[in-house]
Design a protein around this motif. Structure first.
Motif, short mmCIF file in Angstrom:
data_model
loop_
_atom_site.label_atom_id
_atom_site.label_comp_id
_atom_site.label_asym_id
_atom_site.label_seq_id
_atom_site.Cartn_x
_atom_site.Cartn_y
_atom_site.Cartn_z
N ILE A 80 -11.30 -0.06 11.01
CA ILE A 80 -10.02 -0.50 11.59
C ILE A 80 -10.21 -1.73 12.46
O ILE A 80 -9.29 -2.54 12.61
CB ILE A 80 -9.37 0.66 12.38
CG1 ILE A 80 -7.90 0.36 12.66
CG2 ILE A 80 -10.11 0.93 13.68
CD1 ILE A 80 -7.12 1.56 13.12
N LYS A 81 -11.41 -1.91 13.00
CA LYS A 81 -11.62 -3.08 13.86
C LYS A 81 -11.85 -4.33 13.02
O LYS A 81 -11.48 -5.42 13.43
CB LYS A 81 -12.80 -2.84 14.77
CG LYS A 81 -12.44 -1.80 15.81
CD LYS A 81 -13.49 -1.64 16.86
CE LYS A 81 -13.36 -0.27 17.46
NZ LYS A 81 -13.87 0.78 16.57
N PRO A 84 -7.92 -4.57 10.35
CA PRO A 84 -6.80 -3.84 10.96
C PRO A 84 -5.58 -3.72 10.05
O PRO A 84 -4.91 -2.69 10.04
CB PRO A 84 -6.49 -4.66 12.21
CG PRO A 84 -7.09 -5.98 11.98
CD PRO A 84 -8.26 -5.77 11.10
N PHE A 91 -3.88 -0.32 8.77
CA PHE A 91 -2.49 -0.02 9.10
C PHE A 91 -1.72 0.39 7.85
O PHE A 91 -0.98 1.38 7.83
CB PHE A 91 -1.87 -1.24 9.77
CG PHE A 91 -0.43 -1.08 10.11
CD1 PHE A 91 -0.03 -0.18 11.07
CD2 PHE A 91 0.55 -1.82 9.44
CE1 PHE A 91 1.30 -0.02 11.39
CE2 PHE A 91 1.88 -1.67 9.76
CZ PHE A 91 2.26 -0.76 10.73
N LEU A 99 -2.73 3.72 6.67
CA LEU A 99 -2.17 4.78 7.52
C LEU A 99 -0.73 5.10 7.11
O LEU A 99 -0.35 6.27 7.01
CB LEU A 99 -2.22 4.33 8.99
CG LEU A 99 -1.61 5.31 9.98
CD1 LEU A 99 -2.39 6.61 9.98
CD2 LEU A 99 -1.58 4.74 11.38
N ALA A 101 -0.84 7.03 4.02
CA ALA A 101 -1.39 8.36 4.24
C ALA A 101 -0.34 9.29 4.83
O ALA A 101 -0.22 10.46 4.43
CB ALA A 101 -2.61 8.28 5.15
N ILE A 102 0.43 8.77 5.79
CA ILE A 102 1.48 9.60 6.38
C ILE A 102 2.52 9.93 5.33
O ILE A 102 3.00 11.06 5.23
CB ILE A 102 2.12 8.87 7.58
CG1 ILE A 102 1.10 8.73 8.70
CG2 ILE A 102 3.33 9.63 8.09
CD1 ILE A 102 1.57 7.88 9.84
N THR A 156 -6.20 13.04 7.04
CA THR A 156 -6.80 12.81 8.36
C THR A 156 -8.29 12.59 8.17
O THR A 156 -8.90 11.76 8.84
CB THR A 156 -6.56 13.99 9.31
OG1 THR A 156 -6.85 15.20 8.62
CG2 THR A 156 -5.15 14.02 9.80
N PHE A 186 -8.67 8.92 6.40
CA PHE A 186 -8.39 7.83 7.33
C PHE A 186 -9.37 7.85 8.49
O PHE A 186 -9.91 6.82 8.88
CB PHE A 186 -6.94 7.94 7.84
CG PHE A 186 -6.55 6.80 8.73
CD1 PHE A 186 -6.28 5.56 8.19
CD2 PHE A 186 -6.46 6.97 10.09
CE1 PHE A 186 -5.93 4.51 9.00
CE2 PHE A 186 -6.11 5.91 10.91
CZ PHE A 186 -5.84 4.68 10.37
N GLY A 187 -9.61 9.06 9.03
CA GLY A 187 -10.47 9.18 10.19
C GLY A 187 -11.88 8.71 9.91
O GLY A 187 -12.49 8.02 10.72
N VAL A 188 -12.40 9.08 8.75
CA VAL A 188 -13.80 8.76 8.48
C VAL A 188 -13.97 7.32 8.03
O VAL A 188 -14.90 6.64 8.44
CB VAL A 188 -14.37 9.74 7.43
CG1 VAL A 188 -15.77 9.34 7.05
CG2 VAL A 188 -14.37 11.14 8.00
N LEU A 191 -11.84 4.93 11.24
CA LEU A 191 -11.97 5.15 12.68
C LEU A 191 -13.42 5.39 13.08
O LEU A 191 -14.30 5.50 12.24
CB LEU A 191 -11.09 6.33 13.10
CG LEU A 191 -9.61 6.19 12.77
CD1 LEU A 191 -8.84 7.42 13.18
CD2 LEU A 191 -9.02 4.97 13.45
N GLY A 192 -13.64 5.51 14.36
CA GLY A 192 -14.98 5.76 14.87
C GLY A 192 -15.87 4.52 14.77
O GLY A 192 -15.40 3.39 14.80
N ASN A 193 -17.18 4.77 14.62
CA ASN A 193 -18.13 3.67 14.48
C ASN A 193 -18.59 3.57 13.04
O ASN A 193 -18.56 4.55 12.31
CB ASN A 193 -19.35 3.93 15.36
CG ASN A 193 -19.04 3.67 16.82
OD1 ASN A 193 -18.44 2.66 17.16
ND2 ASN A 193 -19.41 4.61 17.67
#
Lengths: 674, 301
Positions: free
Chosen positions: A374-375, A378, A382, A385, A388-389, A444, A447-449, A452-454
């Motif tokens: 995401i960094k 972005p 987005f 996301l 995904a929703i 989740t 998207f999360g894996v 997001l995170g590092n």
């Protein structure tokens, strides 16, 4: 009238000129052709949606008979979806394919296949002649195969391609059987003639005929247990082809089922229950397997199976509504199915395109190696996301609207159901709720894996966002995802004609007016209110926290201040409690080496999710068949003399069998005299 | 509108009463009933610390989570008076809007890149998915019983007559209390009072939230209790006129808070691996209600 020759001529011209163009212009020409043709067909489709169907009958030839092209509201709905996804997908493909510019010939072939695939899909929605329909179907199957195996130097891609090719030909066998039976009974390939014939025919014959077609189309659509080609073909294809395959090509199977419903008019109640049960199972099984996948595109492919299940539930409800004379149920069911066809085309193509962006940036789709994107990307994050929703069916986006209509249908049916149908309703509601919940777990995780995170792995090359032009079609798709969520009433109005056609009743418009539209108005208000609420709270948060100090620290780790990226929850650990719970239904191959001894050497652990149904229904029977057939391998000894001998034996037996048969009859007659 | 205000008021006291009950049960005096609200107000006044790993998701999520609960509150009716928003099938919207809030709280936990929070996120997503069917079957039973599909019409038409319908109402209360406990990750699913890193679900997901965001998350939790309490109240008040219904609302909410306090005082937390069975058993209780409704309607033919 001149539009059809124009449509064909444009495609023909492009196919002939592509090979002679420079690499840069091939894609642009293909895209121009798609846009022009989309304009032509879109114009006719919009007219049909307004209530002006289009019909033209070509004389054809001796083999095919008259070839009818009929563009009614149902075709129109699918044509518009196909056009939209091809326009956005084609534009995305122009940029996605830039990485392959050195493969000029391969690109020519790809471009030709792309145009042909588009033309075949459009033709399939309007051709109403069994024979020609099959030819168009074959063109679609072959061109899709060529599009899938673009990266043919990879073994896995070729394998996936052949798997797809084979299974789509099994589908063709079923369709051929159906059309042959119809032609045998009616003496014509025309759908109208068949329709007239089956109107007088009731009971088992129509159900069996419909089931034959259903199996053929279900193979294309990916209903369980005919789904096994999907998870191979989708990840192997380039991103824009995956998006198009999942977005519109498998929907042509849905279109076929709906078309055959209109033509054959089988016993709707029975058919409805069958479709409903198959669909709930497809939905659940698809999402259950999606969760355990490590490959992002494979995960999305399993979600296609889930969404086909949801669409099928709508069709099943609609059909039951028709069979039991419950017009409201029929309306809600078909409306949910048709709307979800579009919704799924939107968010699934968006997901595949964003997955393509991820692949372009990182050259991997293994989600265990990704993280923190995401960094770096972005905008892609987005867009992913939003999709995904939407695919989890959550408000205020489009997925919720179609699932809500489906729920309305189910709860409406509940009000006047008897015991058997109550069991079906509870089963369907439980299924739909579980599908929604599992989809949320899955996305989740995804998207999360991924985003997001590092970052879980450092790449040698730099990871950066794709160019803005490449993102334009993605934003367009996202715009529609949001628009359907916020103005559902407007888009539902477009559905009045196709749903009336399917329900065979003009009362549908009235039901839309009194029942659905008001609710949709409220949902629209609720969605706007929700956004307003979020903005207000966000503003307050901004205002309040303006005065306070904001500090940036590392993530809280119980006092440890040097966490590494490896300490993050991985995709496998995120779903571990799920896999433990659903273990009896899942299958996973594991390779591991434990860390042992006083001076331990390296250990490792690998797991590969597999499909239990595929093992039982495909792999095991094929293996058994192979081992049985290997007993006859001595026949294939490579000597010409033997092969000639086999030929002679074959001819002699062909001649002798009737004679032996006659003698046998004679002998039995002789015994009877005793 | 009425129900919205009532839930806000009840939400202010609910958690305080639970804490007070727990204190009394364990022989302590305990904090005042408004202490949770004071905590939130204090958090609103504080600055915040963000992890360098997080992105805009982490900034957005608490707001969306809180909004989803407020949105769900707007759908709840009170006796004859409708919620702020009411339409056929609004309970579907209710469940899904709460799910959206959960979606964001899960991904915001994943956003920190912490293994603790990932653990909580994983469990939250699994448990909430398992609890969902119970709610939908429960609402289906009410729809079947009353012939309506919106909260207000269903509750208004729900009149308790026979013994079976009392049994249904009691079972429904049980299911709703348990859903509220799962939604808030309280006992017996999870123990919010253990040391933070050991708390397995909700509390561990919000380890990195601070300041205004934490205040929002906490107050959303308080409101969620009152939200489910309000649904339970609706099961019983039906067409009772307001002068009696409003006091009844607070009495039932008060009783619920005490019951939850007592449950938390006297029941130990389940082993994590046993939670799914327990949660899914709720669905069977819902199915029991469903069959009860079939009995009432005489549809068992």
């Amino acid at each position: 009238m001149t539009m059809i020759p124009a449509f064909l001529a444009i495609g023909f011209f492009v196919i002939l000129t592509i090979p002679f163009l420079g690499v840069k212009y091939k894609g642009i020409l293909v895209y121009m052709a798609i846009v022009v043709n989309a304009g032509l067909t879109g114009y006719l489709a919009i007219q049909a949606l307004m209530g002006l169907p289009f019909e033209i009958i070509f004389p054809g030839n001796m083999v095919t008979g008259a070839i009818a092209l009929r563009l009614d509201a149902l075709s129109a709905w699918f044509i518009l979806i196909i056009n939209f996804i091809f326009i956005t997908g084609g534009f995305y493909g122009l940029f996605y394919m830039k990485a392959y510019q050195n493969q000029s010939k391969n690109l020519s072939l790809h471009g030709i296949a792309f145009v042909l695939l588009y033309s075949a899909l459009i033709s399939l929605t309007v051709i109403q002649n069994g024979m020609v329909f099959l030819i168009a179907w074959e063109i679609m199957a072959l061109t899709a195969f060529i599009s899938v195996i673009f990266e043919h130097e990879k073994m896995a891609t070729i394998k996936a391609g052949f798997n797809y090719l084979l299974q789509s030909h099994v589908a063709i066998i079923f369709l051929m059987l159906g059309f042959m039976w119809a032609a045998y009974k009616t003496g014509s390939y025309d759908f109208q003639v068949l329709s007239n014939y089956t109107a007088g025919e009731k009971g088992a014959a129509t159900v069996i005929l419909f089931t034959t077609f259903f199996v053929g189309f279900a193979l294309k659509a990916g209903f369980v247990p005919f789904h096994t080609w999907l998870p191979y073909a989708h990840p192997a294809a380039p991103a824009h082809i995956s998006g198009i395959m999942s977005g519109v090509m498998i929907k042509i199977g849905i279109f076929g089922i709906l078309r055959m419903m209109l033509v054959i008019k089988p016993d709707f109640a029975i058919i409805g229950y069958i479709i409903l049960v198959v669909s709930v199972i497809s939905g659940l099984y698809g999402v259950m397997l999606a969760i355990v996948q490590h490959n992002l595109k494979r995960l999305l492919a399993y979600h296609s199976i889930e969404n086909i299940g949801i669409i099928g539930m709508g069709i099943g409800l609609g059909s039951i509504g028709l069979g039991t004379g419950n017009l409201v149920l029929a309306t809600l069911g078909f409306a949910a199915a048709l709307l979800h066809v579009w919704n799924h085309a939107l968010f699934k193509s968006l997901l595949f395109f964003t997955a393509g962006n991820v692949y372009q940036a990182t050259h991997t789709l293994n989600i265990e190696q990704l993280g923190g994107l995401i960094k770096k990307m972005p905008q892609t994050a987005f867009l992913f996301l939003i999709a995904a929703i939407a695919i989890s069916g959550l408000p205020p986006f489009n997925g919720f609207i179609s699932e809500f209509i489906l729920y309305s249908g189910l709860y409406h049916w509940l009000l006047d159901a008897r015991l058997l149908s109550l069991v079906a309703i509870v089963f369907a509601i439980l299924g739909l709720v579980m599908i929604g919940g599992l989809a949320m777990l899955c996305f989740t995780k995804a998207f999360g894996v991924v985003f997001l995170g590092n970052a879980r792995q450092t790449f040698k090359h730099e990871v950066h966002e794709v160019s803005f032009q490449q993102l334009i079609p993605l934003y367009l798709i996202a715009f529609f995802i949001v628009a359907i969520g916020f103005f559902p009433g407007f888009f539902l109005k477009l559905l009045i004609e196709p749903v009336s056609l399917l329900a065979g009743n003009s009362g549908v418009a009235g039901i839309f007016e009194t029942n659905t539209m008001q609710t949709m108005q409220q949902i629209s208000w609720a969605a706007w209110g929700f956004i307003a609420l979020i903005s207000v709270i966000f503003m307050v948060r901004k205002l309040v926290s303006r005065k306070h100090t904001i500090a940036i620290e590392s993530t809280w780790g119980c006092g440890y201040v040097k966490p590494t990226a490896n300490m993050q929850y991985t995709a496998s650990s995120f779903i571990r409690s799920y896999t433990k719970l659903f273990k009896p239904l899942l299958l996973s191959y594991k390779k591991e080496k434990n860390i042992q001894g006083i001076f331990p050497t390296d250990g490792f652990f690998e797991s590969h999710p597999y499909d239990k149904l595929e093992k039982w229904l495909y792999d095991t029977p094929i293996m058994e068949f192979k081992s049985f057939m290997s007993r006859f391998i001595f026949l294939q000894n490579g000597r010409l003399q033997f092969y000639i001998l086999y030929g002679i034996i074959f001819i002699i037996s062909i001649i002798c069998i009737p004679i032996v048969y006659d003698m046998f009859i004679h002998l039995i007659g002789y015994f009877k005299q005793l | 509108m009425l129900s919205f205000i009532l839930i806000l008021i009840a939400g202010a006291f609910f958690t305080g009463i639970i804490i007070r009950t727990k204190s009394v049960a364990s022989g302590r005096k305990g904090p005042g009933i408004l202490q949770p609200i004071n905590d939130v107000v204090r958090l609103f006044k504080k600055g915040a610390v963000y992890s360098g790993t997080t992105s805009f998701i982490f900034q957005m999520a608490p707001t969306i989570y809180f909004s989803s609960v407020v949105m769900a509150m707007m759908l709840i009716p009170f006796g004859q008076s409708k919620g702020l928003i009411s339409f056929n099938g609004d309970f579907v919207f209710f469940a899904y809007v709460l799910a959206l809030g959960k979606f964001f709280s899960i991904i915001s936990a994943m956003d920190t890149g912490s293994s603790f929070e990932g653990m909580g996120a994983s469990r939250e997503s699994l448990y909430s998915l398992l609890a969902e069917p119970a709610f939908f079957i429960l609402m289906g039973s009410f729809a079947l019983l009353t012939g309506y599909t919106s909260f207000q019409e269903m509750f208004a038409a729900l009149h308790l007559g026979s013994y079976i319908s009392y049994a249904i109402a009691i079972l429904a209360t049980f299911v709703l209390v348990m859903i509220a406990m799962i939604e808030n990750s309280r006992m017996p699913i999870d123990d919010p009072k253990t040391h933070l890193e050991l708390t397995m679900i909700h509390e561990v997901m919000i380890l990195d939230n601070s300041g205004f965001d934490l205040g929002l998350i906490l107050s959303a939790g308080y409101l969620k209790f009152a939200l489910y309490g309000a649904i339970i109240v609706n099961l019983f008040i039906g067409m009772v006129p307001y002068p009696y219904a409003i006091p009844l609302f607070f009495v039932i909410q008060f009783l619920l808070a005490i019951i939850i306090g007592l449950i938390e005082s006297f029941i130990a937390r389940f082993r994590m691996s046993h939670n799914p069975q327990f949660i899914f058993a709720l669905t069977s209780v819902s199915l029991l209600i469903f069959f009860g409704v079939l009995l009432v309607l005489g549809k068992f033919i």
